[in-house]
Design an enzyme around this catalytic site. Structure first.
Site, PDB file in Angstrom:
ATOM      1  N   GLN A 137      43.272  38.612  43.682  1.00  0.00           N
ATOM      2  CA  GLN A 137      42.533  37.481  43.115  1.00  0.00           C
ATOM      3  C   GLN A 137      42.456  37.599  41.597  1.00  0.00           C
ATOM      4  O   GLN A 137      41.923  38.578  41.075  1.00  0.00           O
ATOM      5  CB  GLN A 137      41.125  37.449  43.718  1.00  0.00           C
ATOM      6  CG  GLN A 137      40.226  36.346  43.219  1.00  0.00           C
ATOM      7  CD  GLN A 137      38.832  36.445  43.830  1.00  0.00           C
ATOM      8  OE1 GLN A 137      38.372  37.524  44.168  1.00  0.00           O
ATOM      9  NE2 GLN A 137      38.171  35.315  43.983  1.00  0.00           N
ATOM     10  N   GLY A 138      42.969  36.614  40.885  1.00  0.00           N
ATOM     11  CA  GLY A 138      42.895  36.599  39.425  1.00  0.00           C
ATOM     12  C   GLY A 138      41.842  35.618  38.950  1.00  0.00           C
ATOM     13  O   GLY A 138      42.160  34.467  38.608  1.00  0.00           O
ATOM     14  N   TYR A 139      40.597  36.053  38.936  1.00  0.00           N
ATOM     15  CA  TYR A 139      39.494  35.198  38.518  1.00  0.00           C
ATOM     16  C   TYR A 139      38.833  35.736  37.239  1.00  0.00           C
ATOM     17  O   TYR A 139      38.985  35.189  36.170  1.00  0.00           O
ATOM     18  CB  TYR A 139      38.442  35.099  39.637  1.00  0.00           C
ATOM     19  CG  TYR A 139      38.674  33.983  40.629  1.00  0.00           C
ATOM     20  CD1 TYR A 139      39.956  33.584  41.001  1.00  0.00           C
ATOM     21  CD2 TYR A 139      37.605  33.335  41.232  1.00  0.00           C
ATOM     22  CE1 TYR A 139      40.155  32.570  41.926  1.00  0.00           C
ATOM     23  CE2 TYR A 139      37.788  32.318  42.163  1.00  0.00           C
ATOM     24  CZ  TYR A 139      39.074  31.942  42.499  1.00  0.00           C
ATOM     25  OH  TYR A 139      39.257  30.934  43.409  1.00  0.00           O
ATOM     26  N   SER A 140      38.068  36.828  37.373  1.00  0.00           N
ATOM     27  CA  SER A 140      37.266  37.329  36.256  1.00  0.00           C
ATOM     28  C   SER A 140      38.137  37.764  35.073  1.00  0.00           C
ATOM     29  O   SER A 140      39.267  38.227  35.245  1.00  0.00           O
ATOM     30  CB  SER A 140      36.419  38.516  36.707  1.00  0.00           C
ATOM     31  OG  SER A 140      35.479  38.132  37.685  1.00  0.00           O
ATOM     32  N   SER A 172      40.965  43.173  42.466  1.00  0.00           N
ATOM     33  CA  SER A 172      40.931  44.072  43.618  1.00  0.00           C
ATOM     34  C   SER A 172      42.322  44.239  44.224  1.00  0.00           C
ATOM     35  O   SER A 172      42.960  43.259  44.601  1.00  0.00           O
ATOM     36  CB  SER A 172      39.970  43.536  44.683  1.00  0.00           C
ATOM     37  OG  SER A 172      38.676  43.376  44.153  1.00  0.00           O
ATOM     38  N   GLU A 254      34.944  33.751  50.412  1.00  0.00           N
ATOM     39  CA  GLU A 254      34.760  35.159  50.086  1.00  0.00           C
ATOM     40  C   GLU A 254      33.344  35.615  50.411  1.00  0.00           C
ATOM     41  O   GLU A 254      33.139  36.673  51.019  1.00  0.00           O
ATOM     42  CB  GLU A 254      35.055  35.402  48.601  1.00  0.00           C
ATOM     43  CG  GLU A 254      34.851  36.852  48.173  1.00  0.00           C
ATOM     44  CD  GLU A 254      35.084  37.071  46.696  1.00  0.00           C
ATOM     45  OE1 GLU A 254      35.330  38.226  46.311  1.00  0.00           O
ATOM     46  OE2 GLU A 254      35.012  36.103  45.912  1.00  0.00           O
ATOM     47  N   SER A 387      27.564  37.646  41.519  1.00  0.00           N
ATOM     48  CA  SER A 387      26.408  38.541  41.474  1.00  0.00           C
ATOM     49  C   SER A 387      25.195  37.935  42.180  1.00  0.00           C
ATOM     50  O   SER A 387      25.132  36.728  42.447  1.00  0.00           O
ATOM     51  CB  SER A 387      26.040  38.849  40.014  1.00  0.00           C
ATOM     52  OG  SER A 387      25.522  37.686  39.388  1.00  0.00           O
TER      53      SER A 387
END
Length: 406
Positions: A137-140, A172, A254, A387
């Site tokens: 996953q390429g998010y943050s 991850s 998720e 979070s």
């Protein structure tokens, strides 16, 4: 007067399916794997499968029962929710576990089924169903964590392809992944509307992955760098500028998995009852109870919370309609699940005393060392996937109807 012959009542379709599932499992699930951990869905890198594991994975992949409710036309099980529950019950009865998992199952696959083109579904879903491919996953990004919409990784339109430049972090399993689903900026003049959802092959020139070593000693997360990475236009999911909508939907999937609906969290919840562990380590009083009164009280509260959570999770799954995915209530489940998981780890450390503080070396058993690392890794549970504070905002706005003050 002749009487009409008795007509046998039709069999219950679910019970007929139960018999079918039971027979198939008896034929295909290797007894040697009964009750063992699912090493195939480990957070860290690929593990070498023994003959039984390989056979079980192949059987479930070909049957499509690793993702039982996914459409059969793409290789999924094609079951309805009632049949999927029966399958889960029959697997639980013999100690079988699902060998098909990962981010492709947890997040990307369900999202692609909803937003992807027909060509994308036929290309990407079958390998996920068979467990042949790993996604990340390429998010943050370094400056786009909680404020994810601030992401700056840019995909420049070059006609028939994009050129991507930027950086992602906390990717991850990035060092082991074959492909990445990423949020990228395609318009710098708009914040949310300028984001698109792009699929990137991890072996494309210009992709660099650097693992991040955690306090637990593992390195499941990475920094990922994109330098002039060429991505075909066919890898755009949905429309240009629709990435924020698609990305939010994926996060709901998720959070649903992280709350306990997915295999990773589920295995943590369904381990040996903590009260049994405490009795072995600390002993019992003359009534067979945990000897330490204060600890006993806290463990009882923990196990009550856990049981209530699992029952609530089960009810939510049963009430969900087949044409609906996870809702904003997944934020509640994620927060509660994270708290219970962390609480379990903290209680285990306390129960083991000095043996619960081991890192390596003689004098510490395998389970003791595993619990220490789980406790340390568990600190991230209330951060990744959104979070606790972000989930509280979602709960306040989308469930309680509280609006921002202007």
């Amino acid at each position: 007067m002749a009487t009409a012959p008795e007509v046998e009542a039709p069999a219950d379709p679910l019970e007929a399916f139960r018999a079918q599932a039971r027979a198939w499992l008896a034929e295909n699930f290797p007894p040697a794997l009964k009750g063992k951990d699912n090493s195939m869905s480990a957070v860290e890198g690929p593990t070498e499968l023994n003959a039984d594991e390989a056979a079980w994975k192949q059987a479930m992949g070909e049957k499509g029962w690793g993702v039982p409710t996914w459409p059969a036309e793409y290789g999924g099980g094609g079951l309805d929710r009632a049949e999927a529950r029966v399958l889960a019950e029959e697997m639980g009865r013999i100690g079988a576990w699902n060998p098909i998992g990962g981010m492709g199952v947890m997040m990307f696959g369900p999202t692609l089924l909803e937003y992807g083109s027909e060509a994308q579904k036929r290309e990407h879903i079958p390998p996920i169903v068979r467990g042949e491919i790993r996604w990340c996953q390429g998010y943050s990004e370094p400056n786009a964590g909680s404020d994810l919409a601030n992401l700056q990784t840019f995909a420049e339109d070059r006609g028939d392809h994009y050129v991507v430049n930027g950086q992602k972090t906390w990717t991850s399993g990035g060092q082991w992944a074959d492909k990445c689903f990423a949020l990228v900026r395609t318009d710098k003049s708009k914040k949310h509307e300028g984001i698109s959802f792009l699929l990137i092959d991890m072996d494309t020139p210009g992709v660099e992955v650097r693992p991040i070593r955690l306090i637990s000693g593992s390195s499941p997360f990475c920094e990922t760098f994109f330098t002039d990475v060429k991505v075909p236009k066919a890898n755009l999911v949905g429309r240009v500028g629709e990435g924020w909508t698609i990305g939010k939907r994926l996060l709901q999937h998720e959070r649903s998995s992280l709350s306990g609906g997915g295999s990773t969290a589920g295995r943590m919840f369904l381990g040996e009852p903590i009260s049994s562990i405490a009795k072995r380590w600390l002993g019992t009083d003359d009534q067979g109870r945990i000897a330490d009164l204060d600890l006993r009280t806290r463990i009882v509260r923990h196990e009550m919370d856990l049981r209530a959570f699992l029952l609530t999770l089960r009810r939510a799954q049963l009430e969900a309609k087949s044409n609906q995915g996870p809702s904003a209530t997944s934020s509640i489940m994620k927060n509660v699940g994270a708290r219970i998981m962390q609480e379990r780890s903290e209680l285990l450390i306390e129960i083991r005393g000095l043996a619960g503080l081991g890192w390596e070396g003689e004098g510490f058993g395998e389970e003791e060392l595993k619990d220490v690392r789980t406790w340390l890794f568990g600190k991230a549970v209330s951060i990744y996937g959104g979070s606790t504070e972000i989930q509280n905002n979602v709960i306040a706005k989308r469930i309680l109807g509280m609006l921002d003050h202007q």
